[in-house]
Design a protein around this motif. Structure first.
Motif, PDB file in Angstrom:
ATOM      1  N   GLN A 372       0.954  -0.536   0.088  1.00 16.64           N
ATOM      2  CA  GLN A 372      -0.148   0.101   0.146  1.00 16.64           C
ATOM      3  C   GLN A 372       0.345   1.276  -0.264  1.00 16.64           C
ATOM      4  O   GLN A 372       0.466   2.163  -0.229  1.00 16.64           O
ATOM      5  N   LEU A 373       2.553   1.361  -0.094  1.00 20.83           N
ATOM      6  CA  LEU A 373       3.064   2.525   0.013  1.00 20.83           C
ATOM      7  C   LEU A 373       3.414   2.869  -1.366  1.00 20.83           C
ATOM      8  O   LEU A 373       4.239   3.747  -1.307  1.00 20.83           O
ATOM      9  N   GLY A 374       2.747   1.865  -2.304  1.00 22.44           N
ATOM     10  CA  GLY A 374       3.737   2.427  -3.474  1.00 22.44           C
ATOM     11  C   GLY A 374       4.914   2.662  -3.748  1.00 22.44           C
ATOM     12  O   GLY A 374       5.340   3.531  -4.701  1.00 22.44           O
ATOM     13  N   LEU A 375       5.714   1.837  -3.660  1.00 23.86           N
ATOM     14  CA  LEU A 375       7.173   1.809  -3.744  1.00 23.86           C
ATOM     15  C   LEU A 375       7.576   1.502  -5.146  1.00 23.86           C
ATOM     16  O   LEU A 375       8.534   1.500  -5.428  1.00 23.86           O
ATOM     17  N   ASP A 376       6.972   0.546  -5.537  1.00 27.76           N
ATOM     18  CA  ASP A 376       6.726  -0.306  -7.466  1.00 27.76           C
ATOM     19  C   ASP A 376       6.516   1.751  -7.627  1.00 27.76           C
ATOM     20  O   ASP A 376       8.262   0.949  -9.445  1.00 27.76           O
ATOM     21  N   ALA A 377       7.036   2.337  -7.897  1.00 30.98           N
ATOM     22  CA  ALA A 377       7.494   3.524  -8.704  1.00 30.98           C
ATOM     23  C   ALA A 377       8.157   4.767  -8.049  1.00 30.98           C
ATOM     24  O   ALA A 377       8.797   5.379  -8.783  1.00 30.98           O
ATOM     25  N   MET A 378       9.146   3.712  -7.257  1.00 34.51           N
ATOM     26  CA  MET A 378      10.386   4.494  -6.774  1.00 34.51           C
ATOM     27  C   MET A 378      11.153   3.858  -6.780  1.00 34.51           C
ATOM     28  O   MET A 378      11.305   3.108  -8.024  1.00 34.51           O
ATOM     29  N   PRO A 379      12.498   4.721  -6.591  1.00 31.92           N
ATOM     30  CA  PRO A 379      13.854   4.166  -7.187  1.00 31.92           C
ATOM     31  C   PRO A 379      14.292   2.894  -6.447  1.00 31.92           C
ATOM     32  O   PRO A 379      13.840   3.127  -5.246  1.00 31.92           O
ATOM     33  N   VAL A 380      15.345   2.159  -6.773  1.00 34.75           N
ATOM     34  CA  VAL A 380      15.465   1.240  -5.108  1.00 34.75           C
ATOM     35  C   VAL A 380      15.725   1.893  -4.223  1.00 34.75           C
ATOM     36  O   VAL A 380      15.891   1.592  -3.347  1.00 34.75           O
ATOM     37  N   ALA A 381      17.046   3.109  -4.999  1.00 35.47           N
ATOM     38  CA  ALA A 381      17.639   3.580  -3.713  1.00 35.47           C
ATOM     39  C   ALA A 381      16.453   3.847  -2.470  1.00 35.47           C
ATOM     40  O   ALA A 381      16.406   3.612  -0.644  1.00 35.47           O
ATOM     41  N   LEU A 382      14.885   4.426  -3.052  1.00 36.56           N
ATOM     42  CA  LEU A 382      14.109   5.083  -2.261  1.00 36.56           C
ATOM     43  C   LEU A 382      13.128   3.507  -0.941  1.00 36.56           C
ATOM     44  O   LEU A 382      12.893   3.831  -0.534  1.00 36.56           O
ATOM     45  N   VAL A 383      13.166   2.680  -2.123  1.00 38.80           N
ATOM     46  CA  VAL A 383      12.138   1.719  -1.634  1.00 38.80           C
ATOM     47  C   VAL A 383      13.633   0.870  -0.522  1.00 38.80           C
ATOM     48  O   VAL A 383      12.601   0.530   0.462  1.00 38.80           O
ATOM     49  N   VAL A 480      20.327   5.022   2.480  1.00 36.98           N
ATOM     50  CA  VAL A 480      19.801   4.992   0.803  1.00 36.98           C
ATOM     51  C   VAL A 480      21.555   5.488  -0.319  1.00 36.98           C
ATOM     52  O   VAL A 480      21.375   5.491  -0.921  1.00 36.98           O
ATOM     53  N   LEU A 481      21.973   6.380   0.510  1.00 33.26           N
ATOM     54  CA  LEU A 481      23.064   6.926   0.307  1.00 33.26           C
ATOM     55  C   LEU A 481      24.624   5.207  -1.246  1.00 33.26           C
ATOM     56  O   LEU A 481      23.976   5.580  -2.050  1.00 33.26           O
ATOM     57  N   PHE A 482      24.470   4.251  -0.170  1.00 33.24           N
ATOM     58  CA  PHE A 482      25.093   2.769  -0.898  1.00 33.24           C
ATOM     59  C   PHE A 482      24.151   2.559  -1.572  1.00 33.24           C
ATOM     60  O   PHE A 482      24.806   2.034  -2.821  1.00 33.24           O
ATOM     61  N   SER A 483      22.805   2.327  -1.583  1.00 34.23           N
ATOM     62  CA  SER A 483      22.083   2.189  -2.444  1.00 34.23           C
ATOM     63  C   SER A 483      21.923   3.022  -4.134  1.00 34.23           C
ATOM     64  O   SER A 483      21.744   1.889  -4.811  1.00 34.23           O
ATOM     65  N   ALA A 484      22.405   4.273  -3.858  1.00 34.99           N
ATOM     66  CA  ALA A 484      22.232   4.883  -5.325  1.00 34.99           C
ATOM     67  C   ALA A 484      23.727   4.574  -5.956  1.00 34.99           C
ATOM     68  O   ALA A 484      23.789   4.952  -6.836  1.00 34.99           O
ATOM     69  N   THR A 485      24.310   4.255  -4.559  1.00 37.51           N
ATOM     70  CA  THR A 485      26.467   4.389  -5.152  1.00 37.51           C
ATOM     71  C   THR A 485      26.911   3.488  -5.633  1.00 37.51           C
ATOM     72  O   THR A 485      27.234   2.696  -6.335  1.00 37.51           O
ATOM     73  N   ILE A 486      27.392   3.201  -4.612  1.00 44.52           N
ATOM     74  CA  ILE A 486      28.249   1.834  -3.994  1.00 44.52           C
ATOM     75  C   ILE A 486      27.719   0.398  -4.077  1.00 44.52           C
ATOM     76  O   ILE A 486      28.234  -0.287  -4.855  1.00 44.52           O
ATOM     77  N   TRP A 487      26.745   0.330  -4.134  1.00 46.03           N
ATOM     78  CA  TRP A 487      26.184  -1.246  -4.155  1.00 46.03           C
ATOM     79  C   TRP A 487      26.132  -1.200  -5.770  1.00 46.03           C
ATOM     80  O   TRP A 487      25.779  -2.562  -6.319  1.00 46.03           O
TER      81      TRP A 487
END
Length: 493
Positions: A372-383, A480-487
């Motif tokens: 119900q959070l609508g995460l499927d429309a978000m970038p991976v890092a925000l998920v 969130v930072l590593f999910s958008a960059t390093i990982w």
């Protein structure tokens, strides 16, 4: 007049919570079955409500909660098909479902690793390592704080029990504080105790074999994705995050707690005396060090230099430690100190997770909560950030990370598989959530190691929470930072 013993109010409170747990289970079973949920899935959700209350209230021991869970599961599942269209289960079928976790190789790995922890304690090698590290780092607030963290990391490589690790370190930290002429409640005492507990949670995330919750999470991931992570893969994936968390803990502890160390040489001399009292390294300690180093090499080169998995190499190592003359302990010595209740709880938790998955209850629950959070429309890092926040808030009510992993990871897997990402990315999201299960930073009641340190009286709940909240917020931002960059660069996401 009848006087009640001090134990009676506690017993009455535990009985009350046990009754609440049973009523919650029955209430879920008596509700109309929701659309999309099978009858067995409804039983699984009732069992989930039951054990969450048992684990949070601690009204029965962990092993006893596993027995209650199994009994209630058999009674609830009898006469119902495991999945829609299947045949109705007998009591033997239901019992077989609830014993499925005991056949997991992860249970054998946890048992073997606990035997290794006993070997370290029996030989005194854990105490020797801790004293040598602390005697080498020097006497200053920064050095002592760093020393406490180094001890935690070294012991995490070999001891899978947070309670055992912290239990070995606490007397040494108390001894250092008193040797400096300071009370345990001083700023230094509070710093060393808080850092010991918080660093333990960080290193639980760093080392695959460092905590049982890692293994239970990987067991669910293996069943769902058909793949797992080697010891080295887990360590490399977690390394940038845990190093960053260590830096955060170091700075926050020094700035917020402001430990004070008087300029005296007594502490150095006391540490030197305690090291001298240990005497030379015994033959048993040498043998244990050789086996421990061999295990570390085998774990870290799994899938690279040899085909043996972590469980197999651990069992071979324990076999060496139990052999006559070559080993360091006998079975009769080891079995008295192994926390068998932990193993039983671990296996029961796996069984519950398997049941939640097989009945479709995990998928249904993921849909009505996270869906119900609508995460499927978000970038991976925000998920990753949103799921991590959900896990952290849920952890506030749990004292057992093993129980939290048993509850949370099947739901995370079911939800992650609905996201519009590739299989590798979904696997990475769940792996990160397996690390977040160890986020027990905010309250002393969030982890056993926290309670051990809190029992020394060195710090208040407020002090612990102040440090823990800052570490948690920093950790969430780093995720969130590593999910958008390093990982993503490492191929994790």
């Amino acid at each position: 007049m009848i006087l009640m013993s001090p134990a009676e109010p506690t017993s009455n409170r535990k009985l009350m919570w046990f009754g609440v747990a049973l009523l919650a289970y029955l209430a879920v079973l008596m509700l109309p079955t929701p659309t999309g949920l099978s009858a067995s899935g409804q039983v699984a959700l009732g069992l989930l409500a039951l054990v969450i209350i048992l684990w949070i209230s601690e009204c029965v021991s962990p092993a006893a909660s596993a027995v209650v869970l199994t009994g209630m599961a058999v009674l609830g599942l009898m006469g119902k098909p495991l999945a829609e269209g299947g045949r109705a289960m007998s009591s033997a079928d239901a019992l077989g479902q609830m014993l499925s976790g005991f056949s997991s190789s992860a249970v054998l790995l946890v048992a073997g690793a606990l035997f290794l922890a006993v070997a370290l304690k029996l030989t005194g090698l854990d105490r020797r390592v801790a004293l040598l590290v602390m005697s080498r780092v020097g006497i200053s607030p920064a050095r002592l704080t760093l020393g406490a963290m180094i001890v935690g990391f070294v012991l995490a490589l070999f001891i899978p029990s947070a309670t055992a690790r912290v239990g070995a370190v606490i007397p040494i930290m108390v001894g250092i504080t008193t040797a400096l002429g300071l009370p345990v409640t001083s700023s230094l005492g509070a710093t060393l105790m808080i850092v010991t507990a918080q660093a333990c949670s960080i290193f639980n995330m760093a080392v695959k074999t460092g905590a049982a919750q890692n293994l239970i999470s990987l067991n669910f991931m293996q069943a769902s994705f058909g793949r797992t992570l080697t010891w080295g893969e887990w360590f490399i994936t977690a390394l940038p995050f845990t190093l960053s968390m260590c830096a955060v803990l170091f700075v926050v502890a020094l700035v917020l707690l402001r430990p004070h160390v008087p300029p005296v040489e007594e502490a150095k001399q006391r540490l030197a005396d305690e090291v001298a009292q240990l005497g030379p390294v015994t033959p048993a300690e040498w043998r244990l060090m050789l086996v421990a180093l061999l295990l570390l090499v085998m774990w870290s080169t799994e899938g690279v230099l040899h085909p043996l998995d972590t469980t197999t190499t651990t069992q071979l190592g324990i076999a060496l430690l139990l052999m006559p003359r070559i080993g360091v302990m006998t079975w009769s010595q080891a079995e008295k100190q192994v926390p068998w209740g932990t193993i039983v709880l671990f296996a029961a938790g796996i069984s519950l997770g398997i049941l939640l998955s097989r009945t479709g209850a995990a998928s249904w629950l993921a849909g009505v909560t996270l869906g119900q959070l609508g995460l499927d429309a978000m970038p991976v890092a925000l998920v990753v950030g949103a799921l991590s926040l959900f896990s952290i808030l849920l952890h506030l009510g749990f004292a057992s990370a093993t129980g939290l992993a048993s509850t949370l990871i099947p739901i995370m897997i079911a939800f992650a598989q609905t996201l519009p990402y590739g299989q590798d990315t979904v696997f990475g999201i769940v792996m990160i959530q397996a690390m977040v299960v160890s986020f027990g930073f905010i309250l002393p009641t969030n982890a056993p190691q926290n309670m051990l340190c809190y029992a020394t009286g060195a710090f208040s709940t407020l002090q612990f929470a102040k440090v823990g909240i800052l570490i948690t917020l920093a950790g969430l931002a780093l995720l969130v930072l590593f999910s958008a960059t390093i990982w993503p660069m490492m191929g994790v996401l």
